[in-house]
Design a protein around this motif. Sequence first.
Motif, PDB file in Angstrom:
ATOM      1  N   PRO A 131     -72.271 -58.840  23.182  1.00 37.18           N
ATOM      2  CA  PRO A 131     -71.466 -59.977  22.741  1.00 37.18           C
ATOM      3  C   PRO A 131     -71.712 -60.398  21.303  1.00 37.18           C
ATOM      4  N   ASP A 132     -72.976 -60.508  20.882  1.00 34.94           N
ATOM      5  CA  ASP A 132     -73.285 -61.000  19.536  1.00 34.94           C
ATOM      6  C   ASP A 132     -73.347 -59.833  18.563  1.00 34.94           C
ATOM      7  N   ARG A 133     -72.232 -59.167  18.347  1.00 34.39           N
ATOM      8  CA  ARG A 133     -72.217 -57.938  17.563  1.00 34.39           C
ATOM      9  C   ARG A 133     -72.599 -58.166  16.103  1.00 34.39           C
ATOM     10  N   VAL A 134     -72.105 -59.250  15.516  1.00 35.96           N
ATOM     11  CA  VAL A 134     -72.405 -59.520  14.110  1.00 35.96           C
ATOM     12  C   VAL A 134     -73.897 -59.774  13.926  1.00 35.96           C
ATOM     13  N   VAL A 135     -74.471 -60.619  14.793  1.00 40.84           N
ATOM     14  CA  VAL A 135     -75.898 -60.902  14.715  1.00 40.84           C
ATOM     15  C   VAL A 135     -76.698 -59.621  14.916  1.00 40.84           C
ATOM     16  N   GLU A 136     -76.284 -58.816  15.888  1.00 34.50           N
ATOM     17  CA  GLU A 136     -76.977 -57.565  16.190  1.00 34.50           C
ATOM     18  C   GLU A 136     -77.015 -56.661  14.958  1.00 34.50           C
ATOM     19  N   ARG A 137     -75.885 -56.520  14.294  1.00 38.23           N
ATOM     20  CA  ARG A 137     -75.837 -55.620  13.128  1.00 38.23           C
ATOM     21  C   ARG A 137     -76.694 -56.135  11.979  1.00 38.23           C
ATOM     22  N   LEU A 138     -76.702 -57.444  11.784  1.00 33.46           N
ATOM     23  CA  LEU A 138     -77.529 -58.001  10.723  1.00 33.46           C
ATOM     24  C   LEU A 138     -79.012 -57.752  10.986  1.00 33.46           C
ATOM     25  N   VAL A 139     -79.414 -57.967  12.234  1.00 34.93           N
ATOM     26  CA  VAL A 139     -80.824 -57.762  12.578  1.00 34.93           C
ATOM     27  C   VAL A 139     -81.203 -56.306  12.459  1.00 34.93           C
ATOM     28  N   VAL A 140     -80.363 -55.419  12.998  1.00 37.61           N
ATOM     29  CA  VAL A 140     -80.671 -53.988  12.945  1.00 37.61           C
ATOM     30  C   VAL A 140     -80.720 -53.499  11.503  1.00 37.61           C
ATOM     31  N   THR A 141     -79.804 -53.977  10.673  1.00 30.88           N
ATOM     32  CA  THR A 141     -79.815 -53.573   9.264  1.00 30.88           C
ATOM     33  C   THR A 141     -81.141 -53.929   8.614  1.00 30.88           C
ATOM     34  N   GLY A 142     -81.631 -55.128   8.888  1.00 27.87           N
ATOM     35  CA  GLY A 142     -82.911 -55.539   8.326  1.00 27.87           C
ATOM     36  C   GLY A 142     -84.061 -54.701   8.833  1.00 27.87           C
ATOM     37  N   GLU A 143     -84.045 -54.343  10.124  1.00 31.12           N
ATOM     38  CA  GLU A 143     -85.121 -53.535  10.686  1.00 31.12           C
ATOM     39  C   GLU A 143     -85.063 -52.100  10.189  1.00 31.12           C
ATOM     40  N   LEU A 144     -83.870 -51.556  10.041  1.00 35.48           N
ATOM     41  CA  LEU A 144     -83.735 -50.186   9.542  1.00 35.48           C
ATOM     42  C   LEU A 144     -84.292 -50.061   8.130  1.00 35.48           C
ATOM     43  N   ALA A 145     -84.120 -51.101   7.340  1.00 34.79           N
ATOM     44  CA  ALA A 145     -84.593 -51.058   5.951  1.00 34.79           C
ATOM     45  C   ALA A 145     -86.102 -50.922   5.865  1.00 34.79           C
ATOM     46  N   LYS A 146     -86.816 -51.262   6.928  1.00 35.00           N
ATOM     47  CA  LYS A 146     -88.275 -51.193   6.927  1.00 35.00           C
ATOM     48  C   LYS A 146     -88.786 -49.789   7.273  1.00 35.00           C
ATOM     49  N   LEU A 147     -87.911 -48.919   7.761  1.00 34.34           N
ATOM     50  CA  LEU A 147     -88.339 -47.609   8.253  1.00 34.34           C
ATOM     51  C   LEU A 147     -88.425 -46.572   7.135  1.00 34.34           C
ATOM     52  N   VAL A 179     -84.822 -34.385  15.003  1.00 30.98           N
ATOM     53  CA  VAL A 179     -83.991 -35.578  15.144  1.00 30.98           C
ATOM     54  C   VAL A 179     -84.550 -36.482  16.237  1.00 30.98           C
ATOM     55  N   LYS A 180     -84.915 -35.884  17.372  1.00 29.54           N
ATOM     56  CA  LYS A 180     -85.464 -36.668  18.473  1.00 29.54           C
ATOM     57  C   LYS A 180     -86.779 -37.337  18.069  1.00 29.54           C
ATOM     58  N   SER A 181     -87.599 -36.596  17.324  1.00 31.80           N
ATOM     59  CA  SER A 181     -88.883 -37.152  16.889  1.00 31.80           C
ATOM     60  C   SER A 181     -88.679 -38.342  15.958  1.00 31.80           C
ATOM     61  N   HIS A 182     -87.782 -38.186  14.960  1.00 23.64           N
ATOM     62  CA  HIS A 182     -87.503 -39.294  14.035  1.00 23.64           C
ATOM     63  C   HIS A 182     -86.921 -40.491  14.795  1.00 23.64           C
ATOM     64  N   ALA A 183     -86.030 -40.212  15.736  1.00 20.77           N
ATOM     65  CA  ALA A 183     -85.392 -41.288  16.491  1.00 20.77           C
ATOM     66  C   ALA A 183     -86.425 -42.042  17.320  1.00 20.77           C
ATOM     67  N   ARG A 184     -87.291 -41.288  17.997  1.00 21.51           N
ATOM     68  CA  ARG A 184     -88.279 -41.913  18.866  1.00 21.51           C
ATOM     69  C   ARG A 184     -89.257 -42.767  18.069  1.00 21.51           C
ATOM     70  N   ARG A 185     -89.743 -42.199  16.950  1.00 22.74           N
ATOM     71  CA  ARG A 185     -90.710 -42.945  16.144  1.00 22.74           C
ATOM     72  C   ARG A 185     -90.074 -44.179  15.517  1.00 22.74           C
ATOM     73  N   GLY A 186     -88.866 -44.017  15.015  1.00 16.74           N
ATOM     74  CA  GLY A 186     -88.184 -45.157  14.406  1.00 16.74           C
ATOM     75  C   GLY A 186     -87.886 -46.243  15.416  1.00 16.74           C
ATOM     76  N   LEU A 187     -87.459 -45.822  16.607  1.00 14.81           N
ATOM     77  CA  LEU A 187     -87.155 -46.793  17.648  1.00 14.81           C
ATOM     78  C   LEU A 187     -88.410 -47.524  18.093  1.00 14.81           C
ATOM     79  N   ARG A 192     -91.452 -52.546  18.309  1.00 13.50           N
ATOM     80  CA  ARG A 192     -92.645 -53.360  18.059  1.00 13.50           C
ATOM     81  C   ARG A 192     -92.325 -54.543  17.154  1.00 13.50           C
ATOM     82  N   SER A 193     -91.492 -54.306  16.143  1.00 15.69           N
ATOM     83  CA  SER A 193     -91.144 -55.371  15.195  1.00 15.69           C
ATOM     84  C   SER A 193     -90.315 -56.459  15.857  1.00 15.69           C
ATOM     85  N   LEU A 194     -89.316 -56.044  16.650  1.00 14.32           N
ATOM     86  CA  LEU A 194     -88.431 -57.005  17.290  1.00 14.32           C
ATOM     87  C   LEU A 194     -89.102 -57.740  18.438  1.00 14.32           C
ATOM     88  N   SER A 195     -90.176 -57.166  18.947  1.00 16.56           N
ATOM     89  CA  SER A 195     -90.860 -57.769  20.092  1.00 16.56           C
ATOM     90  C   SER A 195     -92.221 -58.310  19.707  1.00 16.56           C
TER      91      SER A 195
END
Length: 208
Positions: A131-147, A179-187, A192-195
């Motif tokens: 439901p909160d798609r805009v909020v979700e994208r903003l948060v994910v964008t910020g977290e992706l920038a840290k990776l 790809v799986k390794s990068h995805a798993r580590r990044g996720l 950890r950051s979001l929680s």
Amino acid sequence: MTAPSVDTETRPPLGSEPRALSDREVADGFVSGDERCLAVAHARWHGLVHALAARTLGDAREAEDVGQQVFLAAWRGRAGYRPERGPFPGWLVGITRRKIADALAARTRRRDLVVAVGERLSPDGVSVQEPDRVVERLVVTGELAKLPAAQREVLAMAFYGDLTQVQIAERTGMPLGTVKSHARRGLDRMRRSLSETPGVRTATATAG
């Protein structure tokens, strides 16, 4: 020459303190913008606010954050207090309950966001509409920038491009295992950051 006499009856006894303000006086001063009454109110009722928040949230640090939010909100909205509707501590409790509800809702959003990111990385490419798609994208964008760059690239293609891991491997030329390794580590980093709030248990999402 004799020293002037001192009428000891007019002097306050040693160790005496100014009269304590009544709750009504504190409330009136608080509403009028007296910062001294803000300090008194915080000292007098912070324990009540913190205890209520800690009992509901189960985490002392998060309860402390809620306590700060409560007194900040009360100070900013002090003109809204009406003595005829109830005592000042009761008004603070009402604000506390709203701030606790906000904290619980934020927990749910963080937990759902971690799950959503994981689901977007599932091998079959199935994603869930949140439901909160805009909020979700903003948060994910910020977290992706840290990776790290490689992890950021893989997760960005999965999240924004709705690509499966196989498709990402084809687009980038990376081996599927990489790809799986990068995805798993990044996720894992994002989870950890979001929680990071203590006491919050997040649902486990796998990278496939």
